[in-house]
Scaffold this active site. Structure first.
Site, mmCIF file in Angstrom:
data_model
loop_
_atom_site.group_PDB
_atom_site.id
_atom_site.type_symbol
_atom_site.label_atom_id
_atom_site.label_comp_id
_atom_site.label_asym_id
_atom_site.label_seq_id
_atom_site.Cartn_x
_atom_site.Cartn_y
_atom_site.Cartn_z
ATOM 1 C CB VAL A 122 16.928 -6.183 35.800
ATOM 2 C CG1 VAL A 122 15.565 -6.954 35.766
ATOM 3 C CG2 VAL A 122 17.889 -6.754 34.988
ATOM 4 C CE LYS B 145 20.896 1.120 42.921
ATOM 5 N NZ LYS B 145 20.965 -0.297 42.571
ATOM 6 C CB THR C 2 20.386 -14.353 34.616
ATOM 7 O OG1 THR C 2 19.920 -13.298 33.966
ATOM 8 C CG2 THR C 2 20.712 -15.337 33.734
ATOM 9 C CD GLU D 250 13.798 -7.798 31.397
ATOM 10 O OE1 GLU D 250 12.574 -7.889 31.776
ATOM 11 O OE2 GLU D 250 13.813 -7.364 30.094
ATOM 12 C CG PHE D 251 15.245 -12.092 27.131
ATOM 13 C CD1 PHE D 251 16.337 -12.991 26.791
ATOM 14 C CD2 PHE D 251 13.946 -12.630 27.291
ATOM 15 C CE1 PHE D 251 15.920 -14.223 27.131
ATOM 16 C CE2 PHE D 251 13.781 -13.779 27.795
ATOM 17 C CZ PHE D 251 14.681 -14.781 27.314
ATOM 18 C CG PHE E 64 25.380 -9.665 18.729
ATOM 19 C CD1 PHE E 64 24.155 -8.866 19.114
ATOM 20 C CD2 PHE E 64 26.223 -10.478 19.684
ATOM 21 C CE1 PHE E 64 24.126 -8.414 20.183
ATOM 22 C CE2 PHE E 64 25.906 -10.031 21.029
ATOM 23 C CZ PHE E 64 24.934 -9.028 21.431
ATOM 24 C CG LEU E 65 27.588 -10.982 12.029
ATOM 25 C CD1 LEU E 65 27.326 -11.312 10.785
ATOM 26 C CD2 LEU E 65 27.849 -12.516 12.716
ATOM 27 C CB CYS F 9 24.423 -10.336 31.017
ATOM 28 S SG CYS F 9 23.125 -9.482 32.215
ATOM 29 N NE ARG G 93 27.068 -4.748 36.966
ATOM 30 C CZ ARG G 93 25.779 -4.786 37.182
ATOM 31 N NH1 ARG G 93 25.503 -5.780 38.365
ATOM 32 N NH2 ARG G 93 24.902 -4.403 36.612
HETATM 33 P P1 NAD Z 1 22.285 -4.893 40.025
HETATM 34 O O1 NAD Z 1 23.467 -5.062 40.769
HETATM 35 O O2 NAD Z 1 22.241 -3.504 39.177
HETATM 36 O O3 NAD Z 1 21.223 -4.617 41.121
HETATM 37 C C1 NAD Z 1 20.775 -5.620 42.390
HETATM 38 C C2 NAD Z 1 20.026 -4.753 43.034
HETATM 39 O O4 NAD Z 1 19.444 -5.630 44.217
HETATM 40 C C3 NAD Z 1 20.988 -3.719 43.904
HETATM 41 O O5 NAD Z 1 20.391 -2.333 43.907
HETATM 42 C C4 NAD Z 1 20.865 -4.163 45.387
HETATM 43 O O6 NAD Z 1 21.158 -3.505 46.348
HETATM 44 C C5 NAD Z 1 19.772 -4.934 45.411
HETATM 45 N N1 NAD Z 1 19.741 -5.926 46.493
HETATM 46 C C6 NAD Z 1 20.611 -6.853 46.937
HETATM 47 N N2 NAD Z 1 20.161 -7.753 47.912
HETATM 48 C C7 NAD Z 1 19.048 -7.041 48.107
HETATM 49 C C8 NAD Z 1 17.948 -7.710 49.202
HETATM 50 N N3 NAD Z 1 18.084 -8.764 49.897
HETATM 51 N N4 NAD Z 1 16.835 -6.920 49.037
HETATM 52 C C9 NAD Z 1 16.453 -5.949 48.091
HETATM 53 N N5 NAD Z 1 17.467 -5.489 47.174
HETATM 54 C C10 NAD Z 1 18.706 -6.219 47.406
HETATM 55 O O7 NAD Z 1 21.650 -6.028 39.077
HETATM 56 P P2 NAD Z 1 21.088 -6.144 37.713
HETATM 57 O O8 NAD Z 1 22.003 -5.668 36.626
HETATM 58 O O9 NAD Z 1 19.828 -5.201 37.611
HETATM 59 O O10 NAD Z 1 20.701 -7.498 37.451
HETATM 60 C C11 NAD Z 1 19.697 -8.363 38.254
HETATM 61 C C12 NAD Z 1 19.687 -9.870 37.851
HETATM 62 O O11 NAD Z 1 19.036 -9.493 36.514
HETATM 63 C C13 NAD Z 1 20.716 -10.538 37.699
HETATM 64 O O12 NAD Z 1 20.431 -11.985 37.879
HETATM 65 C C14 NAD Z 1 21.145 -10.307 36.306
HETATM 66 O O13 NAD Z 1 21.904 -11.379 35.475
HETATM 67 C C15 NAD Z 1 19.766 -10.361 35.482
HETATM 68 N N6 NAD Z 1 19.939 -9.486 34.041
HETATM 69 C C16 NAD Z 1 20.527 -8.333 34.144
HETATM 70 C C17 NAD Z 1 20.519 -7.329 32.937
HETATM 71 C C18 NAD Z 1 21.320 -6.377 32.886
HETATM 72 O O14 NAD Z 1 21.525 -5.876 31.713
HETATM 73 N N7 NAD Z 1 22.020 -5.962 33.879
HETATM 74 C C19 NAD Z 1 19.835 -8.238 31.903
HETATM 75 C C20 NAD Z 1 18.934 -9.266 32.173
HETATM 76 C C21 NAD Z 1 19.106 -9.928 33.379
#
Ligand code: NAD
Length: 437
Positions: A12, A36, A122, A150-151, A251-252, A262, A329
């Site tokens: 995200v 990273k 989220t 975020e969607f 989605f069916l 998620c 995941r």
């Molecule tokens: P992710 O695990 O891919 O990324 C999270 C990042 O945050 C990692 O790079 C990690 O190193 C970093 N991080 C952790 N602690 C930190 C800190 N203290 N300071 C700076 N960086 C830090 O997660 P994601 O998939 O991007 O999801 C993030 C959020 O968005 C979650 O709440 C998820 O539910 C939500 N979300 C995800 C998606 C998706 O498709 N992946 C879609 C919509 C919403």
């Protein structure tokens, strides 16, 4: 042009930062993962997301996108701070807010003038208040907390972010509202709405959306399971109900359960939020139960077919939780592999993008191959777990030559039943009759 910091550069955060840079803003992305950040500074995109690399390169070259591990450096340069931090499930299934609240406290110690702090993670209802308290604990500076769920979908993240169906913004601050409306304007030029609401409603909108979609998939999986019992064809049922606008075609598609970073965690977290308020989400609890069973549906089919799986060799096509991502995941593949290993089967797996992530989990417990057909050599059957495009139109003659027996167990219904019969395969799929070719 706005100065923006994005904290957390996962699926995200990195997409958010890159897309805001693409619309002319100055974006600095922060992550605690030093490796990273170093990779990104060297121009390497650390995740697989179609189309991200082009925007990433362009905006780095234009000096609109940069990276740091130093939160203070990023915050000092920015007026708007997005939090895109993990909210993984805690031991009891509730969303773990420690990443978000810890950064909230750090921000409180750092900010020296007005900032808009926007939560993109989220998070359960009431989190904006908690983040507000975390920042305010260390700061008397004026700031606003906004909930902007975020969607985006992995695999389509750039498209989804650049042209969202809607942008949801939860805020009670007119100042934040005006700034965010301006920031998001370039993304909704086709007329899709920016929907403003209060923080709690925005937080719940995200959980409601994901839980609804998880319910829709699970409903169809349950119908598919019943199709198998009564001899109906789920493809026909799907097309029959999807033609009704109220239901819709998307989605069916039945399969071996929902996974990913998620749906499982968000559905569970909503149930948990309900319990905390003495509210039982009956439908969503059922969705979780049905999905748990569905994830090992292919293994059930194998046990029904073979009896003892000990010593049998299976080729697995697809490990990612869905196509066009390297994210594993909560992937149904992992549940399938664990169960197969427990039952003594041997696995040779192939995935176009996710093998590195799976290798680091399983090491040499399963075999990995570089090409999809290599996995078939001397295997008793092929299992299809993820519907990558490359699997949709394979060379069936080659498959027959490599497999010990012409058997396919397909968790994603990739192939037409008649053509599998013609080609002479034993073919089991989801919610359709078994072909004995
Ligand atoms: P992710 O695990 O891919 O990324 C999270 C990042 O945050 C990692 O790079 C990690 O190193 C970093 N991080 C952790 N602690 C930190 C800190 N203290 N300071 C700076 N960086 C830090 O997660 P994601 O998939 O991007 O999801 C993030 C959020 O968005 C979650 O709440 C998820 O539910 C939500 N979300 C995800 C998606 C998706 O498709 N992946 C879609 C919509 C919403």
């Amino acid at each position: 042009m706005k100065n923006i910091a994005v904290v957390g550069t996962g699926y995200v955060g990195l997409v958010t930062g890159t897309c805001f840079a693409e619309t002319g803003n100055n974006v600095i992305c922060v992550d605690i993962d030093e490796q990273k950040v170093q990779k990104m500074k060297n121009g390497i995109v650390p995740i697989y997301e179609p189309g991200l690399d082009i925007l990433f390169d362009r905006n780095i070259k234009e000096n609109r996108l940069s990276f740091t591990t130093n939160l203070k450096e990023a915050v000092d340069r920015s007026d708007i701070i997005f939090l895109a931090l993990p909210t993984p499930p805690g031991a009891d299934g509730s969303a773990d807010l420690s990443f978000v609240l810890q950064v909230g406290e750090e921000l409180g110690k750092i900010i020296t003038d007005y900032k808009i702090i926007i939560d993109k993670s989220t998070v359960p209802v009431g989190t904006a208040e908690k983040v507000h308290a975390a920042v305010a604990k260390h700061s008397s500076v004026d700031f606003d907390i906004v909930s902007n769920p975020e969607f985006l979908r992995e695999g389509f993240a750039i498209e989804d972010f650049m042209k969202p169906d809607r942008v949801v913004i939860g805020t009670s601050s007119d100042k934040a509202k005006a700034i965010l409306e301006e920031l998001y304007k370039p993304f909704v030029r086709q007329g899709n709405p920016i929907i403003f609401m209060d923080e709690k409603s925005a937080e719940l909108t995200k959980y409601a959306a994901n839980s609804f979609l998880a319910t829709k998939i699970t409903f169809m999986n349950e119908i598919a399971n019943f199709c198998e019992i009564v001899g109906a064809n789920v493809d026909d049922v799907r097309i029959g109900i999807g033609a009704d606008d109220r239901i819709g075609k998307r989605f069916l598609f039945p399969g071996i359960g929902f996974g990913g970073s998620c749906f499982p965690k968000d559905v569970q977290a909503l149930v948990k939020s309900g319990r905390e308020e003495n509210f039982d989400f009956e439908i969503i609890n059922a969705v979780l139960r049905v999905n748990n069973l569905q994830r090992t549906k292919l293994v059930d089919k194998l046990v029904n077919h073979y009896g003892d799986l000990k010593g049998l060799k299976f080729a697995v096509w697809g490990l990612a939780f869905k196509p066009d991502t390297d994210d594993i995941r909560e992937a149904p593949a992992l549940y399938t592999i664990d169960k197969l290993l427990e039952l003594g089967a041997e696995i040779t797996a192939y995935d176009p993008e996710a093998m590195g992530n799976v290798k680091s989990l399983y090491q040499d417990k399963i075999n990995f191959v570089d090409h999809q057909y290599e996995a078939l050599e001397n295997s008793d059957a092929l299992l299809i777990i993820t519907e990558w495009s490359a699997f949709r139109n394979p060379d069936f003659d080659k498959m027959k030559a490599l497999l010990k027996e012409n058997k396919i167990f397909d968790g994603r219904n990739l192939f037409d039943l008649n053509s599998m019969k013609e080609k002479g395969f034993y073919y089991e799929s989801i919610g359709r009759k078994t072909i004995i070719g």
